[in-house]
Design an enzyme around this catalytic site. Structure first.
Site, PDB file in Angstrom:
ATOM      1  N   CYS A   1      -2.771  15.635   2.419  1.00 21.78           N
ATOM      2  CA  CYS A   1      -3.947  15.627   1.467  1.00 21.78           C
ATOM      3  C   CYS A   1      -4.770  16.943   1.676  1.00 21.78           C
ATOM      4  O   CYS A   1      -4.899  17.159   2.673  1.00 21.78           O
ATOM      5  CB  CYS A   1      -4.825  14.327   1.497  1.00 21.78           C
ATOM      6  SG  CYS A   1      -6.084  14.291   0.167  1.00 21.78           S
TER       7      CYS A   1
ATOM      8  N   GLY B   1      -2.708  10.565   0.774  1.00 24.93           N
ATOM      9  CA  GLY B   1      -2.906  11.405  -0.266  1.00 24.93           C
ATOM     10  C   GLY B   1      -3.725  10.886  -1.486  1.00 24.93           C
ATOM     11  O   GLY B   1      -4.320   9.924  -1.138  1.00 24.93           O
ATOM     12  N   GLU B   2      -4.182  11.620  -2.097  1.00 26.79           N
ATOM     13  CA  GLU B   2      -5.061  11.663  -3.361  1.00 26.79           C
ATOM     14  C   GLU B   2      -4.301  11.412  -4.509  1.00 26.79           C
ATOM     15  O   GLU B   2      -3.705  12.189  -5.275  1.00 26.79           O
ATOM     16  CB  GLU B   2      -5.992  12.693  -3.643  1.00 26.79           C
ATOM     17  CG  GLU B   2      -6.765  12.666  -4.691  1.00 26.79           C
ATOM     18  CD  GLU B   2      -7.446  11.401  -5.026  1.00 26.79           C
ATOM     19  OE1 GLU B   2      -8.444  10.873  -4.221  1.00 26.79           O
ATOM     20  OE2 GLU B   2      -7.435  10.819  -6.103  1.00 26.79           O
TER      21      GLU B   2
ATOM     22  N   CYS C   1       0.980  -1.168  -0.057  1.00 24.17           N
ATOM     23  CA  CYS C   1      -0.105  -0.023  -0.074  1.00 24.17           C
ATOM     24  C   CYS C   1       0.853   1.080   0.019  1.00 24.17           C
ATOM     25  O   CYS C   1       1.587   1.692   0.854  1.00 24.17           O
ATOM     26  CB  CYS C   1      -0.838  -0.040   1.434  1.00 24.17           C
ATOM     27  SG  CYS C   1      -2.275   1.186   1.351  1.00 24.17           S
TER      28      CYS C   1
ATOM     29  N   CYS D   1     -10.866  11.239   7.825  1.00 23.56           N
ATOM     30  CA  CYS D   1      -9.372  10.742   7.301  1.00 23.56           C
ATOM     31  C   CYS D   1      -8.570  11.587   8.093  1.00 23.56           C
ATOM     32  O   CYS D   1      -8.548  12.958   7.958  1.00 23.56           O
ATOM     33  CB  CYS D   1      -9.361  11.076   6.105  1.00 23.56           C
ATOM     34  SG  CYS D   1      -7.723  10.828   5.260  1.00 23.56           S
TER      35      CYS D   1
ATOM     36  N   SER E   1     -13.664   5.813  -3.486  1.00 23.30           N
ATOM     37  CA  SER E   1     -14.064   5.954  -2.191  1.00 23.30           C
ATOM     38  C   SER E   1     -15.459   6.723  -2.039  1.00 23.30           C
ATOM     39  O   SER E   1     -15.607   7.994  -2.226  1.00 23.30           O
ATOM     40  CB  SER E   1     -13.141   6.810  -1.404  1.00 23.30           C
ATOM     41  OG  SER E   1     -11.813   6.043  -1.474  1.00 23.30           O
ATOM     42  N   LEU E   2     -16.548   5.736  -1.991  1.00 24.90           N
ATOM     43  CA  LEU E   2     -17.882   6.231  -2.102  1.00 24.90           C
ATOM     44  C   LEU E   2     -18.456   6.761  -0.740  1.00 24.90           C
ATOM     45  O   LEU E   2     -18.680   7.921  -0.616  1.00 24.90           O
ATOM     46  CB  LEU E   2     -18.565   5.139  -2.593  1.00 24.90           C
ATOM     47  CG  LEU E   2     -19.955   5.467  -3.393  1.00 24.90           C
ATOM     48  CD1 LEU E   2     -19.889   6.518  -4.337  1.00 24.90           C
ATOM     49  CD2 LEU E   2     -20.657   4.218  -3.828  1.00 24.90           C
ATOM     50  N   HIS E   3     -18.474   5.988   0.214  1.00 24.89           N
ATOM     51  CA  HIS E   3     -18.612   6.266   1.802  1.00 24.89           C
ATOM     52  C   HIS E   3     -20.268   7.086   2.125  1.00 24.89           C
ATOM     53  O   HIS E   3     -20.480   7.359   3.316  1.00 24.89           O
ATOM     54  CB  HIS E   3     -17.712   7.281   2.272  1.00 24.89           C
ATOM     55  CG  HIS E   3     -16.264   6.917   1.975  1.00 24.89           C
ATOM     56  ND1 HIS E   3     -15.805   5.650   2.384  1.00 24.89           N
ATOM     57  CD2 HIS E   3     -15.053   7.641   1.668  1.00 24.89           C
ATOM     58  CE1 HIS E   3     -14.498   5.399   2.035  1.00 24.89           C
ATOM     59  NE2 HIS E   3     -14.230   6.514   1.533  1.00 24.89           N
TER      60      HIS E   3
ATOM     61  N   ASN F   1     -11.517   3.329  11.240  1.00 27.96           N
ATOM     62  CA  ASN F   1     -10.118   3.218  12.137  1.00 27.96           C
ATOM     63  C   ASN F   1     -10.357   4.775  12.776  1.00 27.96           C
ATOM     64  O   ASN F   1      -9.697   5.636  12.207  1.00 27.96           O
ATOM     65  CB  ASN F   1      -9.038   3.294  10.999  1.00 27.96           C
ATOM     66  CG  ASN F   1      -7.911   2.533  11.682  1.00 27.96           C
ATOM     67  OD1 ASN F   1      -8.398   1.786  13.123  1.00 27.96           O
ATOM     68  ND2 ASN F   1      -6.738   2.694  11.688  1.00 27.96           N
TER      69      ASN F   1
ATOM     70  N   SER G   1      -6.657   4.132  -5.934  1.00 26.08           N
ATOM     71  CA  SER G   1      -7.886   4.779  -5.057  1.00 26.08           C
ATOM     72  C   SER G   1      -8.286   5.949  -5.103  1.00 26.08           C
ATOM     73  O   SER G   1      -7.145   6.693  -4.846  1.00 26.08           O
ATOM     74  CB  SER G   1      -7.834   4.226  -3.821  1.00 26.08           C
ATOM     75  OG  SER G   1      -9.042   4.672  -3.085  1.00 26.08           O
TER      76      SER G   1
HETATM   77  N1  SAH Z   1      -7.144   9.649  -1.386  1.00 30.13           N
HETATM   78  C1  SAH Z   1      -7.551   8.297  -1.922  1.00 30.13           C
HETATM   79  C2  SAH Z   1      -6.515   7.291  -1.502  1.00 30.13           C
HETATM   80  C3  SAH Z   1      -6.000   7.103  -0.090  1.00 30.13           C
HETATM   81  S1  SAH Z   1      -7.304   6.879   1.397  1.00 30.13           S
HETATM   82  C4  SAH Z   1      -8.880   7.981  -1.616  1.00 30.13           C
HETATM   83  O1  SAH Z   1      -9.400   8.757  -0.523  1.00 30.13           O
HETATM   84  O2  SAH Z   1      -9.697   7.157  -2.167  1.00 30.13           O
HETATM   85  C5  SAH Z   1      -7.570   5.179   1.149  1.00 30.13           C
HETATM   86  C6  SAH Z   1      -8.911   4.643   1.620  1.00 30.13           C
HETATM   87  O3  SAH Z   1      -9.056   4.717   3.186  1.00 30.13           O
HETATM   88  C7  SAH Z   1     -10.084   5.496   1.335  1.00 30.13           C
HETATM   89  O4  SAH Z   1     -11.202   4.860   1.024  1.00 30.13           O
HETATM   90  C8  SAH Z   1     -10.366   6.441   2.645  1.00 30.13           C
HETATM   91  O5  SAH Z   1     -11.626   6.838   2.188  1.00 30.13           O
HETATM   92  C9  SAH Z   1     -10.196   5.314   3.548  1.00 30.13           C
HETATM   93  N2  SAH Z   1      -9.923   5.902   4.782  1.00 30.13           N
HETATM   94  C10 SAH Z   1      -9.724   7.220   5.377  1.00 30.13           C
HETATM   95  N3  SAH Z   1      -9.758   7.379   6.533  1.00 30.13           N
HETATM   96  C11 SAH Z   1     -10.145   6.386   7.132  1.00 30.13           C
HETATM   97  C12 SAH Z   1     -10.456   5.788   8.241  1.00 30.13           C
HETATM   98  N4  SAH Z   1     -10.196   6.806   9.471  1.00 30.13           N
HETATM   99  N5  SAH Z   1     -10.842   4.621   8.666  1.00 30.13           N
HETATM  100  C13 SAH Z   1     -11.013   3.731   7.631  1.00 30.13           C
HETATM  101  N6  SAH Z   1     -10.817   4.151   6.464  1.00 30.13           N
HETATM  102  C14 SAH Z   1     -10.231   5.219   5.996  1.00 30.13           C
HETATM  103 FE1  SF4 Z   2      -8.032  11.187   3.005  1.00 28.86          FE
HETATM  104 FE2  SF4 Z   2      -8.124   9.926   0.416  1.00 28.86          FE
HETATM  105 FE3  SF4 Z   2      -9.987  11.818   1.322  1.00 28.86          FE
HETATM  106 FE4  SF4 Z   2      -7.402  12.517   0.930  1.00 28.86          FE
HETATM  107  S1  SF4 Z   2      -8.981  12.038  -0.390  1.00 28.86           S
HETATM  108  S2  SF4 Z   2      -8.602  13.347   2.924  1.00 28.86           S
HETATM  109  S3  SF4 Z   2      -6.237  10.864   1.533  1.00 28.86           S
HETATM  110  S4  SF4 Z   2      -9.657   9.912   2.373  1.00 28.86           S
END
Ligand code: SAH
Ligand code: SF4
Length: 373
Positions: free
Chosen positions: A111, A164-165, A104, A118, A218-220, A295, A196
């Site tokens: 970011c 990061g993104e 990973c 996050c 990352s839908l959420h 997390n 991602s």
């Molecule tokens: N920036 C990109 C990739 C890095 S984050 C993105 O957002 O997709 C990788 C994954 O971890 C993403 O799905 C993100 O939403 C998730 N993530 C971020 N913070 C988290 C947390 N505290 N607990 C669980 N997943 C988390």
């Molecule tokens: Fe975190 Fe990914 Fe959102 Fe950036 S884009 S703040 S790394 S979850």
């Protein structure tokens, strides 16, 4: 100043060699030494003419970001911390599983997108990683992990799910991805490299053209109202546009589905109604779901959904025919759960983590820390 050869993909390296008056096949030879064999010392590249070695010694180097720490968890998860200068460090996590080994990788120090749950987002943005800093994570981890007894690499998959993104650092990302796929470098198939993204729609289209690897989104949240709050980039690229971009991506994608990541936040996005709304949202997008138990980190303002709730949510998706996995929490003892950017986060006003302070020197399982002298 010497040129860092880790900054070049095959094309870039040939162009640089051409500028030095060297033939393309020499560039290919050096590329193989560096990435296939993990060699960083030009003197050890024995089949390269001495005159070229001397030229390289004078003008170039193989310089990954230095390793600050390397920790092994009881479950085999291994976390590397790399110093990217200016008191910034990024994390790389290796996750061994029965049938694969996944690395990973981080794409930025910090970011800018500020997703609400996050810890990387909490820290703000420091800077984009260079190509050398992105591929250097794989280079270093490969050197540390080596090969299986059968001669295969231990690292079989790469996910850009660290800090990061990735799509906000497109120009540096693409050469790194190309190296991951290059047979003269890491030779990973496009299905085994996953980017991602939080959903930067125009750059998803650019990735489809430039280097269509597997895509995770990352839908959420199932609605714009909730997603605007959790993933603020949604205000710019709302769900209808994101779903359309996913469909366009699938035309080029190496897999015939998009992976949707969905962090499970207690009482926020984890109800039966949310699951049903999701099913409606993704009805036209072939996809799989990866549910990530949140997390937690200090002052996050969120709680992890109870395990029973996560299972129930998964069941609703599975019953509707969508392959759904629940991400296992790994490497808890070293704060290294991939893609779960939490842990010991520092708030914005006190952004310095003392490296020497403890064994868990992390601003998040995959978040960065600022180094302190
Ligand atoms: N920036 C990109 C990739 C890095 S984050 C993105 O957002 O997709 C990788 C994954 O971890 C993403 O799905 C993100 O939403 C998730 N993530 C971020 N913070 C988290 C947390 N505290 N607990 C669980 N997943 C988390
Ligand atoms: Fe975190 Fe990914 Fe959102 Fe950036 S884009 S703040 S790394 S979850």
């Amino acid at each position: 100043m010497s040129v860092n050869l880790l900054d070049f993909d095959a094309e870039g390296l040939s162009a640089w060699f051409a500028r030095q008056g060297e033939k393309p096949f020499r560039a290919r030879q050096v590329l193989r030494w560096i990435h296939q064999r993990g060699e960083g010392d030009f003197n050890a590249m024995t089949d390269i003419a001495r005159s070229l070695r001397e030229k390289l010694l004078a003008s170039a180097a193989v310089s990954p970001a230095p390793t600050v720490s390397d920790k092994l968890s009881e479950d085999g998860t291994r976390k590397f911390l790399f110093d990217v200068g200016n008191r910034n460090a990024v994390e790389t996590v290796f996750i061994p599983e029965d049938d694969r080994g996944t690395l990973c990788v981080s794409s930025q120090a910090g970011c800018a997108l500020e997703c609400a749950f996050c810890s990387t987002g909490r820290q703000g943005f420091n800077r984009n990683l260079t190509t050398a800093e992105i591929i250097g994570q794989l280079w270093q981890a490969n050197r540390a992990l080596g090969f299986a007894p059968g001669g295969e690499r231990i690292i079989s998959n790469v996910v850009l799910m660290g800090m990061g993104e990735p799509l906000a650092n497109f120009d540096n990302l693409v050469p790194a991805l190309r190296l991951m796929l290059d047979d003269n470098a890491y030779g990973l198939s496009r299905r085994r490299v996953t980017v991602s993204t939080s959903g930067i729609v125009p750059t998803m289209d650019r990735l489809a053209e430039a280097c269509p690897v597997a895509l995770a989104v990352s839908l959420h949240a199932p609605t714009d109202g909730l997603r605007n709050r959790l993933v603020p980039i949604n205000r710019k690229y709302p769900l209808a546009e994101l779903m359309a971009a996913c469909r366009r991506y699938l035309v080029h994608a190496p897999r015939d589905f998009i992976t949707f990541e969905y962090v499970m936040l207690d009482g926020v996005n984890d109800s039966d109604a949310d699951a049903r709304a999701l099913l409606h949202l993704v009805r036209d997008v072939p996809c799989k779901f990866n549910l990530i138990p949140f997390n937690p980190f200090q002052d996050s303002g969120f709680r992890r959904s109870p395990a029973e709730r996560v299972r129930r949510f998964a069941t609703l998706l599975i019953d509707a025919g969508i392959v759904t996995t629940i991400r296992k929490t790994r490497g808890d003892d070293i704060d290294a759960a991939c893609g779960q950017l939490a842990g010991r986060v520092q708030d914005k006003s006190r952004r310095v983590v003392r490296l020497a302070a403890s064994a868990s020197v992390t601003a998040g399982s995959l978040a960065g820390v600022e180094l302190h002298p």
